[in-house]
Design a protein around this motif. Structure first.
Motif, PDB file in Angstrom:
ATOM      1  N   TYR A  77       0.801  -1.212   0.000  1.00 50.97           N
ATOM      2  CA  TYR A  77       0.000   0.000   0.000  1.00 50.97           C
ATOM      3  C   TYR A  77       0.843   1.275   0.000  1.00 50.97           C
ATOM      4  N   ASN A  78       1.964   1.277   0.679  1.00 46.18           N
ATOM      5  CA  ASN A  78       2.749   2.498   0.836  1.00 46.18           C
ATOM      6  C   ASN A  78       3.769   2.727  -0.286  1.00 46.18           C
ATOM      7  N   GLU A  79       3.862   1.805  -1.210  1.00 47.58           N
ATOM      8  CA  GLU A  79       4.789   1.973  -2.330  1.00 47.58           C
ATOM      9  C   GLU A  79       4.161   2.864  -3.412  1.00 47.58           C
ATOM     10  N   ASP A  80       4.999   3.483  -4.236  1.00 50.38           N
ATOM     11  CA  ASP A  80       4.495   4.490  -5.171  1.00 50.38           C
ATOM     12  C   ASP A  80       4.427   4.024  -6.616  1.00 50.38           C
ATOM     13  N   THR A  81       4.815   2.763  -6.892  1.00 55.03           N
ATOM     14  CA  THR A  81       4.877   2.305  -8.275  1.00 55.03           C
ATOM     15  C   THR A  81       4.235   0.930  -8.421  1.00 55.03           C
TER      16      THR A  81
END
Length: 796
Positions: A77-81
Motif C-alpha cells: 500500500y505504501n509503495e508508489d509504483t
C-alpha cells in the motif's frame, strides 16, 4: 488445431460491456461490500493481498508493487509504483505478469523502468474487483476473475502506440522466471508456457500454461530477449496465423501486443491459466468465461463472495467492527488455492518427472473434488480446524480428499504442497489434527482407512515426523527416533542442519499433541493398541517441562537441561517462538499442564502475568530490519503475530477463571484484530487464513483449545463482540439449520458473561459439545461490566 476451434467459439460471444452494478434488493449492505481488502496491505507477504479473485481461486489477480522475495512484496500500500498485474499469488507459486502501457515501449528494460505511478484516490478494490488508474500511461485498469480466468478491462487515452505487455524475465515473489515459450495463434489470441524456477521451499520448477484472448484484433506484436527488443510484426485485420507466425522462446523473454487507441477506448483481455497444458487453460476459459461482459463477471464474483460470507450473520457492533469481521472471514477463504483444472486435471510433481493426472469424476462428469496448493497447517488446530469444520465442512472435506490424492501419488500426506510436490514446510504431522478432528465431528466424505494409514505413517520414521522444515532429501531432521526412544527430541539434534526448525523442545510439544489427535481417532475406529500407544506418547510433553524453573525448556541428548536459561530467547529449541510462549503448548491436556504448575492459582497467576507483560507491546512482537532490534522485539511472553500461543487466553477457562478468558480475548481483539486501516491488521502475516479464522472465532466467542480432537469434540465460550451471531449450518453435514449466539446488555464495557443458557436451559460452564451446536439452537449470554467469578468456575 483444437485451440483455434475453441477461439472461434469464444470470439462469437463478444458483447458490449455494461457499466452497472446491481444492488441488494433488500437495500441492506451486501456482505462483500463490508469487506475492506486493504486491511494490512502495507505489510503484505507476496500471497497475502486479494482483490480480483474467487474463494480459493486459482487466479488471484492484483497489482504488484514489489516483486522480489516472499516478504514485503506483492501489493504494498505504501509503495508508489505499480510494476505489473500478476495472476498467481500463492504458496510458492507466482506467474503471468502483465501491464497495459502507452507511448515509447519500455518492456525490455524491466519493471523498474516500465512501472507506473498511481494514486489511492483513483483506486477502488473489493472482493472480486480492482480498479486503479495508471498515471504514467493514462490507462484506467479494471480487474476481475472467475476461479481460473483473469479478466482485464483497460480504458486507454488517445495514443498511436498502446500496448499490453507480458514480462517473463522478472522475478515474482520467491521464484525467478526460468524460461518461457509464447506464440501468437492469431491476431486475437496468444498462448504459452512459463516455467517458474525452483525455490528453497519448492524444490522443483513448475510450469504455468496460459492463453490470452483479446476482444479486438491487435495491430502488431513484438517481444524481447535478454533485454533486447525483437523485430515487430505488423498484422492486417485477418491476422492469418499461417503466414504471420510469431514466437518468443527462452530465458529472460517477454511479448507484447500493440494497437492504436482512441480517447476512452476500452480493450478487454481474458487470461486463463493451467498447470497441466495450454488446451486445459483454454478449456478453463471456455467453461468459466465464454463471454465478454466484464460487469456481469464482477457482479457474479461479488455474489459468490456474498454466498460464502453469508454463512455467518451478525447483528450489533459498530460499522467498523462489522466491516473488520467480514474482512477476517474473507481472509479465512483465501491463500490456499485450487490448482486443478475445471476438467479435474492436475500436475503430479512428486516423481522424477511431472505427470498430468486427474481426480475422479462424479456421475455428471464433474470432478469430485479440487486439488489445492497451501502453506502448512501449523497452528491450524486453533483456527481453520474450528472455523472450516463448523461453517464450511465441504471445504474441509475437499481439502482432505486433495491430501489423500497426493498421498496416492507421492506416498505421504502433504505438509504444505506446492507445484504438485512436497515442500515439508514447518514441522511435524500438522495435518493429523485437521483430518482427525474432521472425522470426529462427523465429516465423513473421505476414505478414512486410507487417511488413517497415511497419518499413522507420518508419526513414525519415514513419515513427516522425520522431516524438519524444507528437508527435501533426507529424513533426519525431524527427530522422531529420539522422540520415540527418549521421550523428547534433544536440542541440538545433530551437528548437521538437515532442514529448518530443528527445535527439539517445540517439536516434542507438537508431536505430543499430534499423537493425542491420532490416539482419539484410533479409539473412534476401535484401534485399541494404537490408542494406547499414541496416548502414552502424548504425555511426552512432560519430559520438556523443567520443574526447577517452571517453564518448558530445552534438553540435550544426555538429558541435561540446556544452560544458560533464557525463557525469552527466540528459537534455539523453540520453533518461531520461545519457552515463555511454548510453555502453554499442551492443548490436549491442560489439566495435566495445570498440575505441573502446582495448581490452578499458580497457573493462572503466571499466565495472567504473561498477558500483563505483553499488553505494553500490543500482544505482538515488533518488526525491524535491524537484526539486533529484531531479536530484542522477539523477547515477548505472548505473540499474536504468529501461531504458537494462539490458545493461551482460553486456558483460563480450564483453571476455573473464565472471566480472565473473557477479559483477555477482548483485549486481543481491540489491540490486534480491530480497525480497517491498511497500516495494520494481522501484524504483517495473516498466514493463509490462520489469523483471519482466529479473529472470527474470537469475535463470535467460540474456540477449541484441542482443535476438536477430543473423542467428543466441544467448544469453549468467551465474550462475543456482537449482539447476535447466527451460524447457518450446512445441512449436508449437520442436522440443525442455525445456531444462534444471543447476547443481552452487550457493548461498551459489558464484556463479562454473567450467566448462560443453552436452548433455554442454564449452562454453568464455559464449554458445550459440538453435537449440541450442530443440532441447532440458541446460546444466550447475559453480559455485564463486572465479572461473575462464580459462573463457569467449575472445572469438571
Amino acid at each position: 488445431m483444437q485451440i483455434v476451434k475453441r477461439f472461434n467459439t469464444l470470439i462469437l460471444s463478444i458483447a458490449l460491456p455494461i457499466v452497472v452494478f446491481s444492488q441488494d434488493p433488500t437495500g441492506l449492505a451486501r456482505k462483500s461490500d463490508l469487506v475492506e481488502v486493504m486491511v494490512d496491505a502495507a505489510n503484505s507477504r507476496f500471497f497475502y493481498f486479494s482483490s480480483a479473485t474467487r474463494p480459493f481461486g486459482m487466479v488471484n489477480l492484483s497489482p504488484d508493487m514489489n516483486l522480489r522475495g516472499v516478504w514485503n512484496t506483492g501489493y504494498k500500500y505504501n509503495e508508489d509504483t505499480i510494476r505489473c498485474f500478476s495472476h498467481i499469488h500463492c504458496w510458492e507459486l507466482s506467474g503471468i505478469p502483465v501491464l497495459p502501457t502507452t507511448g515509447v515501449f519500455k518492456g525490455q528494460l524491466g519493471p523498474d523502468k516500465y512501472g507506473s505511478t498511481y494514486s489511492h484516490h483513483e483506486e477502488s478494490a473489493k472482493p472480486g474487483y480492482h480498479m486503479i488508474n495508471l498515471k504514467t500511461y493514462g490507462v484506467k485498469a479494471e480487474l476481475t476473475s472467475t476461479t481460473r480466468v483473469g479478466f482485464h478491462r483497460y480504458t486507454y487515452p488517445a495514443s498511436d502506440s498502446s500496448q499490453i505487455l507480458f514480462d517473463f524475465s522478472t522475478v515474482l515473489g520467491s521464484s525467478e522466471t526460468e524460461s518461457a515459450k509464447v506464440k501468437m495463434i492469431n491476431n486475437q489470441l496468444i498462448s504459452g508456457q512459463v516455467t517458474m524456477a525452483a525455490t528453497v521451499r519448492r524444490p522443483k520448477p513448475i510450469t504455468v500454461y496460459f492463453v490470452a484472448l483479446f476482444n479486438e484484433p491487435f495491430e502488431h506484436i513484438g517481444g524481447w530477449k535478454q533485454g533486447v527488443r525483437l523485430p515487430v510484426i505488423v498484422l492486417d485485420r485477418l491476422g492469418n496465423p499461417e503466414s504471420k507466425v510469431y514466437q518468443v522462446e527462452g530465458p529472460k523473454t517477454g511479448i507484447y501486443v500493440g494497437f492504436k487507441t482512441r480517447k476512452d477506448q476500452i480493450k478487454l483481455m481474458k487470461v486463463a491459466i493451467s498447470y497441466t497444458g495450454v488446451d486445459e487453460a483454454m478449456n478453463n476459459m471456455m467453461t468459466e468465461l465464454p463471454g465478454w461482459d466484464f460487469d456481469a463477471v464482477a457482479k457474479a464474483s461479488a455474489a459468490e463472495w456474498d454466498q460464502w460470507l453469508s454463512r455467518i450473520d451478525i447483528e450489533g457492533g459498530t460499522l467498523t467492527e462489522q466491516r473488520r469481521f467480514y474482512t477476517d472471514l474473507y481472509h479465512a477463504l483465501q491463500g490456499r488455492r485450487i490448482v486443478s483444472d475445471v476438467s479435474g486435471a492436475y500436475i503430479d510433481n512428486t516423481g522424477p518427472a511431472p505427470l498430468k493426472k486427474a481426480v475422479p469424476l462424479d456421475v455428471n462428469g464433474k470432478p469430485q473434488f479440487q486439488m489445492y496448493n497451501s502453506d502448512s497447517w501449523w497452528g491450524a488446530q486453533w483456527s481453520l480446524n474450528t472455523l472450516w469444520h463448523l461453517v464450511y465442512p465441504e471445504v474441509t472435506e475437499d481439502f482432505i480428499r486433495s491430501m489423500l490424492k497426493m498421498y496416492d501419488d507421492g506416498g505421504l500426506i502433504p505438509r504444505g504442497p506446492s507445484g504438485g510436490n512436497y515442500t515439508y514446510v514447518m514441522t511435524g504431522a500438522t495435518t493429523t489434527p485437521f483430518i482427525a478432528s474432521a472425522w470426529l465431528k462427523g465429516i465423513r466424505g473421505f476414505d478414512i482407512a486410507k487417511a488413517y494409514e497415511g497419518m499413522r505413517k507420518d508419526h513414525f520414521p519415514g513419515g513427516m515426523m522425520s522431516k524438519a522444515g524444507y528437508e527435501h532429501k533426507t529424513f533426519k531432521g525431524g527427530g522422531i527416533e529420539e522422540y520415540m526412544e527418549l521421550g523428547y527430541i534433544p536440542h541440538p539434534l545433530h551437528p548437521i542442519k538437515y532442514g529448518y526448525h530443528q527445535d527439539g523442545a517445540a517439536q516434542t510439544l507438537e508431536y505430543a499433541y499430534q499423537d493425542f489427535a491420532l490416539a482419539q481417532l484410533a479409539k473412534s475406529l476401535n484401534k485399541v493398541d494404537d490408542h494406547v500407544l499414541f496416548m502414552k506418547r502424548s504425555e511426552n510433553y512432560k519430559n520438556v517441562f523443567n520443574k526447577d524453573i517452571g517453564w518448558m525448556w530445552v534438553r540435550e541428548r544426555g538429558g541435561k537441561w540446556a544452560e544458560p536459561v533464557d525463557i525469552l530467547r527466540y528459537e534455539h529449541g523453540f520453533n518461531e517462538g520461545n519457552a515463555a510462549q511454548y510453555t502453554w503448548f499442551v492443548p490436549h491436556d491442560v489439566t495435566g499442564l495445570i498440575a505441573l504448575h502446582g495448581g490452578a492459582k499458580k497457573f493462572t497467576d503466571k499466565l495472567n502475568f504473561a498477558f500483563t507483560q505483553s499488553r505494553g507491546h500490543g500482544f505482538v512482537s515488533g518488526k525491524s530490519e535491524n537484526p539486533v532490534d529484531q531479536e530484542l522485539n522477539r523477547r515477548v511472553y505472548i505473540n499474536y503475530g504468529n501461531q504458537p500461543c494462539m490458545q493461551t487466553p482460553f486456558l483460563f477457562n480450564y483453571a476455573g477463571m473464565p472471566w480472565l478468558t473473557q477479559y483477555w480475548t477482548r483485549q486481543l481483539i481491540d489491540s490486534v484484530y480491530s480497525g480497517i486501516t491498511p497500516q495494520k491488521g494481522y501484524s504483517g502475516d495473516e498466514d493463509q487464513g490462520l489469523m483471519g479464522s482466529l479473529a472470527v472465532l474470537l469475535k463470535i466467542g467460540l474456540f477449541s483449545t484441542d482443535g476438536g480432537t477430543n473423542e467428543k469434540p466441544f467448544y469453549e465460550i468467551t465474550s462475543p463482540i456482537f449482539k447476535s451471531v447466527t451460524i447457518n449450518l450446512n445441512n449436508k453435514y449437520y442436522p440443525g439449520k442455525k445456531f444462534i449466539i444471543q447476547t443481552v446488555n452487550n457493548g461498551g464495557q459489558n464484556i463479562y458473561i454473567q450467566s448462560a443458557q443453552l436452548n433455554g436451559k442454564p449452562l454453568d460452564r464455559p464449554f458445550f459439545d459440538h453435537s449440541e451446536l450442530v443440532n441447532g439452537g440458541v446460546l444466550k449470554l447475559e453480559m455485564s461490566s463486572s465479572p461473575n467469578k462464580k459462573w463457569g468456575s467449575k472445572t469438571n
